[in-house]
Scaffold this motif. Sequence first.
Motif, PDB file in Angstrom:
ATOM      1  N   SER A   1      74.658  73.488  33.673  1.00  0.00           N
ATOM      2  CA  SER A   1      73.855  74.356  33.081  1.00  0.00           C
ATOM      3  C   SER A   1      72.592  73.579  32.858  1.00  0.00           C
ATOM      4  CB  SER A   1      74.310  75.142  31.929  1.00  0.00           C
ATOM      5  OG  SER A   1      75.586  76.017  32.305  1.00  0.00           O
ATOM      6  N   LEU A   2      72.935  72.523  32.088  1.00  0.00           N
ATOM      7  CA  LEU A   2      71.607  71.937  31.813  1.00  0.00           C
ATOM      8  C   LEU A   2      70.937  70.905  33.132  1.00  0.00           C
ATOM      9  CD1 LEU A   2      72.799  70.946  28.304  1.00  0.00           C
ATOM     10  CD2 LEU A   2      70.840  72.305  28.648  1.00  0.00           C
ATOM     11  N   GLU A   3      71.526  70.851  34.030  1.00  0.00           N
ATOM     12  CA  GLU A   3      70.798  70.060  35.095  1.00  0.00           C
ATOM     13  C   GLU A   3      69.365  70.482  35.193  1.00  0.00           C
ATOM     14  OE1 GLU A   3      74.577  68.710  37.793  1.00  0.00           O
ATOM     15  OE2 GLU A   3      73.422  70.480  38.368  1.00  0.00           O
ATOM     16  N   ALA A   4      69.159  71.974  35.291  1.00  0.00           N
ATOM     17  CA  ALA A   4      67.761  72.427  35.630  1.00  0.00           C
ATOM     18  C   ALA A   4      66.685  71.975  34.395  1.00  0.00           C
ATOM     19  CB  ALA A   4      67.592  73.853  36.026  1.00  0.00           C
ATOM     20  N   VAL A   5      67.394  72.055  33.167  1.00  0.00           N
ATOM     21  CA  VAL A   5      66.733  71.650  32.039  1.00  0.00           C
ATOM     22  C   VAL A   5      66.141  70.099  32.008  1.00  0.00           C
ATOM     23  CG1 VAL A   5      66.528  71.730  29.409  1.00  0.00           C
ATOM     24  CG2 VAL A   5      67.603  73.498  30.561  1.00  0.00           C
ATOM     25  N   VAL A   6      67.066  69.171  32.457  1.00  0.00           N
ATOM     26  CA  VAL A   6      66.892  67.815  32.179  1.00  0.00           C
ATOM     27  C   VAL A   6      65.726  67.581  33.441  1.00  0.00           C
ATOM     28  CG1 VAL A   6      67.615  65.811  32.786  1.00  0.00           C
ATOM     29  CG2 VAL A   6      68.969  67.169  31.696  1.00  0.00           C
ATOM     30  N   GLU A   7      66.062  68.242  34.512  1.00  0.00           N
ATOM     31  CA  GLU A   7      64.992  68.008  35.996  1.00  0.00           C
ATOM     32  C   GLU A   7      63.604  68.661  35.340  1.00  0.00           C
ATOM     33  OE1 GLU A   7      64.060  66.737  39.377  1.00  0.00           O
ATOM     34  OE2 GLU A   7      66.032  66.582  38.322  1.00  0.00           O
ATOM     35  N   LEU A   8      63.414  69.668  34.446  1.00  0.00           N
ATOM     36  CA  LEU A   8      62.319  70.108  33.977  1.00  0.00           C
ATOM     37  C   LEU A   8      61.628  68.839  32.870  1.00  0.00           C
ATOM     38  CD1 LEU A   8      60.526  72.704  33.608  1.00  0.00           C
ATOM     39  CD2 LEU A   8      61.710  73.349  31.672  1.00  0.00           C
ATOM     40  N   ALA A   9      62.416  68.365  32.231  1.00  0.00           N
ATOM     41  CA  ALA A   9      61.811  67.168  31.373  1.00  0.00           C
ATOM     42  C   ALA A   9      61.196  66.085  32.140  1.00  0.00           C
ATOM     43  CB  ALA A   9      63.084  66.786  30.394  1.00  0.00           C
ATOM     44  N   ARG A  10      61.942  65.762  33.156  1.00  0.00           N
ATOM     45  CA  ARG A  10      61.610  64.709  34.089  1.00  0.00           C
ATOM     46  C   ARG A  10      60.336  64.978  34.754  1.00  0.00           C
ATOM     47  NH1 ARG A  10      67.738  63.134  36.167  1.00  0.00           N
ATOM     48  NH2 ARG A  10      68.626  62.061  33.997  1.00  0.00           N
ATOM     49  N   SER A  11      60.248  66.136  34.868  1.00  0.00           N
ATOM     50  CA  SER A  11      58.883  66.365  35.721  1.00  0.00           C
ATOM     51  C   SER A  11      57.647  66.303  35.038  1.00  0.00           C
ATOM     52  CB  SER A  11      58.976  68.145  36.143  1.00  0.00           C
ATOM     53  OG  SER A  11      58.556  68.810  34.887  1.00  0.00           O
TER      54      SER A  11
ATOM     55  N   GLY B   1      69.310  71.646  45.928  1.00  0.00           N
ATOM     56  CA  GLY B   1      67.822  72.038  45.497  1.00  0.00           C
ATOM     57  C   GLY B   1      67.645  72.900  44.152  1.00  0.00           C
ATOM     58  N   SER B   2      68.889  73.606  43.741  1.00  0.00           N
ATOM     59  CA  SER B   2      69.002  74.479  42.714  1.00  0.00           C
ATOM     60  C   SER B   2      68.523  73.795  41.620  1.00  0.00           C
ATOM     61  CB  SER B   2      70.222  75.092  42.494  1.00  0.00           C
ATOM     62  OG  SER B   2      71.161  74.166  42.284  1.00  0.00           O
ATOM     63  N   GLU B   3      68.549  72.608  41.314  1.00  0.00           N
ATOM     64  CA  GLU B   3      68.223  71.975  39.990  1.00  0.00           C
ATOM     65  C   GLU B   3      66.636  72.032  39.933  1.00  0.00           C
ATOM     66  OE1 GLU B   3      68.309  68.883  43.083  1.00  0.00           O
ATOM     67  OE2 GLU B   3      69.671  70.289  42.392  1.00  0.00           O
ATOM     68  N   ARG B   4      66.086  71.945  40.891  1.00  0.00           N
ATOM     69  CA  ARG B   4      64.612  72.126  40.716  1.00  0.00           C
ATOM     70  C   ARG B   4      64.108  73.696  40.395  1.00  0.00           C
ATOM     71  NH1 ARG B   4      60.949  68.345  39.762  1.00  0.00           N
ATOM     72  NH2 ARG B   4      59.600  69.276  41.221  1.00  0.00           N
ATOM     73  N   SER B   5      64.919  74.585  40.590  1.00  0.00           N
ATOM     74  CA  SER B   5      64.472  75.995  40.441  1.00  0.00           C
ATOM     75  C   SER B   5      63.776  76.257  38.979  1.00  0.00           C
ATOM     76  CB  SER B   5      65.731  76.860  40.495  1.00  0.00           C
ATOM     77  OG  SER B   5      66.732  76.745  39.381  1.00  0.00           O
ATOM     78  N   LEU B   6      64.386  75.586  37.852  1.00  0.00           N
ATOM     79  CA  LEU B   6      63.227  76.104  36.725  1.00  0.00           C
ATOM     80  C   LEU B   6      62.189  75.487  36.727  1.00  0.00           C
ATOM     81  CD1 LEU B   6      63.789  77.326  34.116  1.00  0.00           C
ATOM     82  CD2 LEU B   6      64.921  75.568  33.044  1.00  0.00           C
ATOM     83  N   VAL B   7      61.907  74.248  37.400  1.00  0.00           N
ATOM     84  CA  VAL B   7      60.378  73.702  37.426  1.00  0.00           C
ATOM     85  C   VAL B   7      59.595  74.511  37.985  1.00  0.00           C
ATOM     86  CG1 VAL B   7      59.363  71.722  38.270  1.00  0.00           C
ATOM     87  CG2 VAL B   7      61.203  71.224  37.474  1.00  0.00           C
ATOM     88  N   GLU B   8      60.215  75.001  39.184  1.00  0.00           N
ATOM     89  CA  GLU B   8      59.338  75.896  40.123  1.00  0.00           C
ATOM     90  C   GLU B   8      59.189  77.254  39.191  1.00  0.00           C
ATOM     91  OE1 GLU B   8      59.471  78.139  44.419  1.00  0.00           O
ATOM     92  OE2 GLU B   8      61.026  76.622  43.911  1.00  0.00           O
ATOM     93  N   ALA B   9      60.105  77.732  38.642  1.00  0.00           N
ATOM     94  CA  ALA B   9      59.830  79.136  37.773  1.00  0.00           C
ATOM     95  C   ALA B   9      58.778  79.004  36.910  1.00  0.00           C
ATOM     96  CB  ALA B   9      61.199  79.521  37.477  1.00  0.00           C
ATOM     97  N   VAL B  10      58.910  77.966  36.110  1.00  0.00           N
ATOM     98  CA  VAL B  10      57.972  77.755  34.798  1.00  0.00           C
ATOM     99  C   VAL B  10      56.490  77.704  35.633  1.00  0.00           C
ATOM    100  CG1 VAL B  10      56.982  75.770  33.414  1.00  0.00           C
ATOM    101  CG2 VAL B  10      59.124  76.449  33.316  1.00  0.00           C
TER     102      VAL B  10
END
Length: 233
Positions: A42-52, A123-132
């Motif tokens: 669940s947190l994979e997308a959140v970690v990817e957001l921080a790494r962005s 690529g789903s782990e990048r979805s939150l970055v895109e949504a933000v």
Amino acid sequence: MSTSSPDVTVILPCAGYGVRFGAPYSKELHSLAPGVCVIDRSLEAVVELARSGLRVRLVVVFRTHKLDVVGHLASYARDLSMVFVYQDDSLEDNLSGAIRTALPLTEGRVALVLPDITLVGPGSERSLVEAVGRTEPSGWCVVASREHDPDALRELGALRLGVRETGARVLAAEEKPLRPDGFNAAWAMVVASPRQAHRLPEIALKGADSPLVGASIVEVAGFVNFNTAGTPG
């Protein structure tokens, strides 16, 4: 770890009892692979957001029966700035109440990430970055996947996706609809702009006018909801 104001606050509601999960342990800690449990996915997308490069604050809403989950989250302290808050028992004893508990601790854009939902697909782990990055002009963006099973839609945040002049948008939204005909998708994550974040609790209220109508969409191949009967084993 930065102590400056975040660009994005992620609300992670971990106070539920998960009675439908039917296991003697927190559903968030259900093992998916050696060393990997549901909340890690669940947190994979959140970690990817921080790494962005964005400054991310994670607000974890908990109760004492979820101290095992709190302990597990210690492994994320290097990647994420975390705040823990006990769910306010004077509020609704549901997801909406958890969101209301977290809101005073939020700044910037606010994302709702559920710890028992894992995204599926490349690529789903990048979805939150895109949504933000796509909360405007409506002030909202959803990470969603297509869903046509009426039984599944009755248990989820149901959406009707379509196209307007401004592109793909949410045309209708309802939390766990009794009559899911007309819906063709469900949301997995939601992001609100600072001016709209106060309305986040409304997305989790059955029968409420959803603020998600008009939201931008980031589609993923699918997601798994672990808060359902029979998931373990």
